[in-house]
Write a protein that holds these residues in place. Structure first.
Motif, PDB file in Angstrom:
ATOM      1  N   UNK A 213       0.592   8.286 -10.396  1.00 12.66           N
ATOM      2  CA  UNK A 213       1.050   7.893  -9.068  1.00 12.66           C
ATOM      3  C   UNK A 213       1.529   6.450  -9.165  1.00 12.66           C
ATOM      4  N   UNK A 214       2.582   6.101  -8.411  1.00 11.45           N
ATOM      5  CA  UNK A 214       3.049   4.714  -8.354  1.00 11.45           C
ATOM      6  C   UNK A 214       2.878   4.200  -6.935  1.00 11.45           C
ATOM      7  N   UNK A 215       2.522   2.916  -6.820  1.00 13.90           N
ATOM      8  CA  UNK A 215       2.326   2.333  -5.496  1.00 13.90           C
ATOM      9  C   UNK A 215       2.654   0.845  -5.528  1.00 13.90           C
TER      10      UNK A 215
ATOM     11  N   UNK B 106       3.885   8.023   0.863  1.00 14.48           N
ATOM     12  CA  UNK B 106       2.989   7.457   1.850  1.00 14.48           C
ATOM     13  C   UNK B 106       3.411   6.049   2.208  1.00 14.48           C
ATOM     14  N   UNK B 107       3.559   5.772   3.505  1.00 15.80           N
ATOM     15  CA  UNK B 107       3.914   4.435   3.985  1.00 15.80           C
ATOM     16  C   UNK B 107       2.963   4.059   5.128  1.00 15.80           C
TER      17      UNK B 107
ATOM     18  N   UNK C 252       0.794  -1.225   0.000  1.00 16.31           N
ATOM     19  CA  UNK C 252       0.000   0.000   0.000  1.00 16.31           C
ATOM     20  C   UNK C 252       0.822   1.269   0.000  1.00 16.31           C
ATOM     21  N   UNK C 253       2.154   1.184   0.113  1.00 14.10           N
ATOM     22  CA  UNK C 253       2.992   2.389   0.071  1.00 14.10           C
ATOM     23  C   UNK C 253       2.979   2.980  -1.324  1.00 14.10           C
ATOM     24  N   UNK C 254       3.169   4.300  -1.426  1.00 15.17           N
ATOM     25  CA  UNK C 254       3.035   4.951  -2.725  1.00 15.17           C
ATOM     26  C   UNK C 254       3.867   6.223  -2.802  1.00 15.17           C
ATOM     27  N   UNK C 255       4.060   6.709  -4.030  1.00 15.84           N
ATOM     28  CA  UNK C 255       4.674   8.009  -4.301  1.00 15.84           C
ATOM     29  C   UNK C 255       3.716   8.775  -5.202  1.00 15.84           C
ATOM     30  N   UNK C 256       3.235   9.905  -4.734  1.00 16.94           N
ATOM     31  CA  UNK C 256       2.284  10.710  -5.499  1.00 16.94           C
ATOM     32  C   UNK C 256       2.932  12.039  -5.882  1.00 16.94           C
ATOM     33  N   UNK C 257       3.158  12.295  -7.167  1.00 16.99           N
ATOM     34  CA  UNK C 257       3.658  13.608  -7.582  1.00 16.99           C
ATOM     35  C   UNK C 257       2.512  14.610  -7.662  1.00 16.99           C
ATOM     36  N   UNK C 258       2.568  15.646  -6.848  1.00 10.75           N
ATOM     37  CA  UNK C 258       1.523  16.664  -6.803  1.00 10.75           C
ATOM     38  C   UNK C 258       2.194  18.023  -6.737  1.00 10.75           C
ATOM     39  N   UNK C 259       1.405  19.069  -6.580  1.00  8.02           N
ATOM     40  CA  UNK C 259       1.948  20.375  -6.207  1.00  8.02           C
ATOM     41  C   UNK C 259       1.353  20.756  -4.865  1.00  8.02           C
TER      42      UNK C 259
END
Length: 779
Positions: free
Chosen positions: A645-647, A305-306, A283-290
């Motif tokens: 997003x990648x997770x 997110x972890x 369920x961990x992820x990397x979300x590119x946002x501003x």
């Protein structure tokens, strides 16, 4: 994770780089200058260039791609408008008397900084403030370097930065009533660097409760600073509320791009297509946002997110933080979860459970805690759904699709030509924890929600029965009995066989179902498949999640339009959601067309088009305002993010398009039970769309972030239709959407024989329900 990071590129250091302020400088008097040394360089070594090998710490200069606006703000070492000082920064020189009192005779190594000459506010405000912003950026960078070198504590660091912000706000007061000025994070590199420094303090360094007051003071002064960046907001800066950092979608500022946006896109793409054996928390992820304060005051942010962040994760994030001087990094306890609900049989968890007994037995028609259409034979979009055998898992029906069948060329498929199909997520109907059968029947509204709500009512009714001697409970008992009778009238009970998972024995129980059976699952999957390029179908190394379930709808039901419905006043959420804006009229194409990524890490920094193209060939949909209506969170809105997003889930890396929750929306964007709901947008908001009335379907929601519920992950509708065509070898379309060269598509009415045949089956089904209702003994 480190293997996905771009390699550092060596090169000459920019004089204006704020990171160059690290270290200490000489304590020469303020009159010391380099003007006396200029003849030496000009006469003896006129062609001398900077030797990059003399850089004592070249790693602090990260590769950077700048816009024309950001380059315009840089100061040249040989500008005629500059003077030069051996001071560490203007922050130090502005406090020279205080600083020099505690220093010895011998100072640290010499460093050169470009500092504007002291002038009496000559020139227009835009130019003067740009120079002061550049100085402020250097000051804040120097202060933070002092903190990192343990030369000052965190509190002193924040207080010093607050003083610098106050000085800038006071400086802008000198231009009251003069020409206008305007700065934002999209046109000034110094503003981005200052904003990143503030966010680093707010999100990472001041997270402890001991810094609550200091954090509030910093937020107040930074809000005043951002207001003073525009002459139009300068006068009201002290009257507004404190603006706190918010998450925004990439492209929210009318689709404008920020520096390094293409580099971030390539990093995410490289992670998504990786096949290496990475082990990470599920369920961990990397979300590119501003992230920032407003739509034009934000910087790129990598949101990590972890489920359980460790020191290792924090150390990785700290390393990434130093790569770019205007890309923020944040880490939170968060995770990706499927957006179906696993309901509990406990009545206490059932939404909508009566909190207190009714005071009168004259009970009016009550409102159910789940959606029930006003006309059960014409189901709208976004109804709750579950299989008839399900006990816990429930989701949302997205909408209706149809197969494009030429009966002349494909006569063997003529029986499907006039059939209607609904779509939802595969994990809603194919859950491993539930009893599964081949081609299971589905219930809409969800039989799971009906059963839980009835259980909650029965629990309250039994409490009234147990206190029968109390006359005050008599009315309550009659009221609950009346409500239970209405439930059984709306949703007749049916005898079903249930398998006990422990004893493996079958037993009979009664469950309430809608009067009209909704349909039957004919195909579904939840698996990783090879991603394809939308433009030409070329397979990519990246894999994506296919999470689909196709339901053949009962022919008794009319599904000739994808309609939001008249049982909910959608104009209360958005005044424009009336008339034609209640119908889906177009599929929004989000096909990405990235270049193939090589195995070279250097390729991460090359350019990538993150633009999308709709069916008319127009770009772009970054920052597109969207909304959805789910069974749990109801109507929510957000913005389409410009990068995927990648997770990490189920032992594999996934990538997904996602929506960032709107700041105006105070509730979660998605939660359990919303799986399958369609992501929609008004066509008037779509750039380049020929149609301006109606709705466009963007995709179908399948997951969300479980902790803060501010991201909604979805599969683009174009990919769903392409997947169905790949599996069935038949083209599919969305009901109500006009195909090119044809009239608006609607499902034709079934033939009379088919309708009559289905009516007979439906009649037998309803007769059986009536008999089963009579067998129930409910007081």
């Amino acid at each position: 994770m480190k293997k996905f990071l771009p390699k550092q590129k060596k090169g000459p250091a920019r004089e204006s780089d704020p990171q160059a302020t690290s270290g200490n400088a000489s304590t020469c008097s303020e009159n010391d200058s380099l003007h006396e040394l200029r003849p030496i360089f000009q006469q003896e070594v006129p062609d001398t260039t900077n030797d990059i090998q003399l850089n004592s710490n070249p790693s602090i200069y990260a590769p950077s791609s700048q816009t024309d606006e950001s380059q315009a703000g840089e100061k040249s070492l040989f500008s005629s408008r500059q003077s030069y000082s051996t001071r560490q920064s203007s922050y130090m020189s502005s406090r020279s008397k205080k600083a020099s009192a505690g220093l010895g005779d011998v100072g640290p190594a010499l460093q050169v900084f470009d500092i504007p000459e002291d002038k009496d506010n000559e020139g227009p405000p835009q130019e003067s403030l740009a120079e002061v912003l550049h100085i402020l950026c250097q000051d804040i960078s120097y202060i933070q370097t002092q903190y990192l070198n343990s030369s000052m504590n965190l509190s002193a660091c924040v207080v010093s930065i607050i003083d610098c912000l106050k000085d800038f706000v006071a400086f802008t007061e000198k231009f009251e009533g003069s020409e206008e000025w305007s700065f934002s994070a999209y046109d000034n590199s110094n503003v981005r660097k200052i904003l990143k420094s503030y966010l680093h303090l707010y999100d990472n360094l001041l997270r402890d409760e001991a810094y609550v007051r200091l954090k509030l003071l910093l937020s107040k002064n930074f809000s005043d600073f951002t207001s003073s960046l525009k002459s139009s907001t300068r006068r009201s800066s002290f009257d507004q509320n404190i603006a706190k950092p918010q998450n925004f979608a990439i492209g929210v500022n009318n689709g404008k791009s920020l520096p390094h946006q293409d580099s971030i896109a390539r990093i995410i793409a490289k992670i998504a297509k990786s096949s290496s054996s990475i082990q990470e928390q599920n369920g961990s992820f990397i979300a590119p946002i501003v992230r920032g304060l407003s739509e034009d005051m934000n910087v790129l942010c990598l949101y990590f997110g972890y489920p359980n962040p460790s020191e290792y994760h924090h150390s990785i994030v700290s390393t990434i933080h130093s790569l770019y001087d205007d890309v923020h990094v944040i880490i939170n306890k968060n995770r990706i979860e499927f957006a179906s609900t696993t309901a509990s049989t406990s009545a206490a968890r059932m939404p909508g459970r009566p909190s207190s007994p009714p005071i009168s037995h004259k009970v009016p028609r009550f409102k159910l805690p789940f959606r029930v259409p006003s006309d059960s034979t014409s189901p709208p979009l976004s109804l709750s759904v579950s299989t008839e055998s399900a006990k816990r898992v429930s989701g949302t029906i997205g909408g209706f699709i149809y197969p494009v069948i030429d009966t002349d060329k494909q006569p063997h498929l003529s029986s499907y030509a006039k059939s209607k199909f609904a779509i939802t997520c595969g994990h809603v109907c194919l859950d491993k924890r539930e009893e599964t059968v081949d081609y299971p029947y589905v219930s809409s509204p969800s039989s799971v929600l009906i059963g839980l709500y009835k259980s909650a009512l029965q629990e309250q009714y039994q409490k009234c029965v147990s206190n029968e001697g109390d006359q005050s409970m008599l009315d309550s008992k009659m009221a609950y009995s009346s409500v239970l009778s209405q439930i059984d009238e709306m949703f007749p009970a049916k005898k079903v066989k249930v398998l006990d998972p422990k004893s493996k024995k079958e037993f009979v129980e009664y469950k309430n179902y809608p009067r009209h059976r909704f349909g039957q699952i004919i195909w579904g999957e939840r698996t990783l498949i090879q991603a394809k390029r939308t433009k030409d179908g070329h397979q990519l190394k990246e894999k994506r999640l296919s999470d689909l379930a196709i339901i053949k709808v009962n022919k008794m039901l009319k599904c000739d339009q994808n309609y939001l419905g008249d049982d909910i006043a959608f104009n209360e959420y958005d005044p424009s959601l009336i008339f034609e804006n209640l119908y889906v009229r177009k599929v929004i194409h989000l096909g990405r067309s990235p270049r193939d990524i090589t195995d070279s890490v250097n390729e991460v920094d090359s350019m990538l088009s993150t633009q999308s193209m709709d069916s008319d060939g127009n770009v772009t949909h970054k920052g597109l305002p969207v909304f959805k209506y789910g069974s749990t969170t109801k109507f929510t809105k957000g913005f389409l993010n410009g990068i995927k997003l990648v997770y990490w889930l189920d032992g594999a890396i996934h990538s997904s398009e996602f929506v960032v929750n709107s700041v105006e929306n105070t509730t979660a964007f998605a939660a359990g039970g919303d799986s399958g709901s369609w992501i929609l947008t008004k066509l008037e908001d779509v750039n380049g769309s020929a149609k301006k009335e109606g709705l466009g379907v963007v995709g179908m929601l399948h997951s969300y972030d479980g902790e803060f519920r501010q991201f909604g992950l979805f599969t683009p509708m174009t990919e769903i239709l392409d997947r169905l065509e790949e599996v069935t070898k038949i083209k599919w379309g969305v009901v109500g959407v006009q195909e090119k060269g044809t009239d608006t598509v609607t499902n034709e009415t079934s033939s009379e024989s088919e309708t009559n045949s289905d009516s007979e089956n439906e009649s037998e089904y309803e007769d059986g329900l009536e008999e089963q209702v009579k067998t129930l003994d409910i007081d």
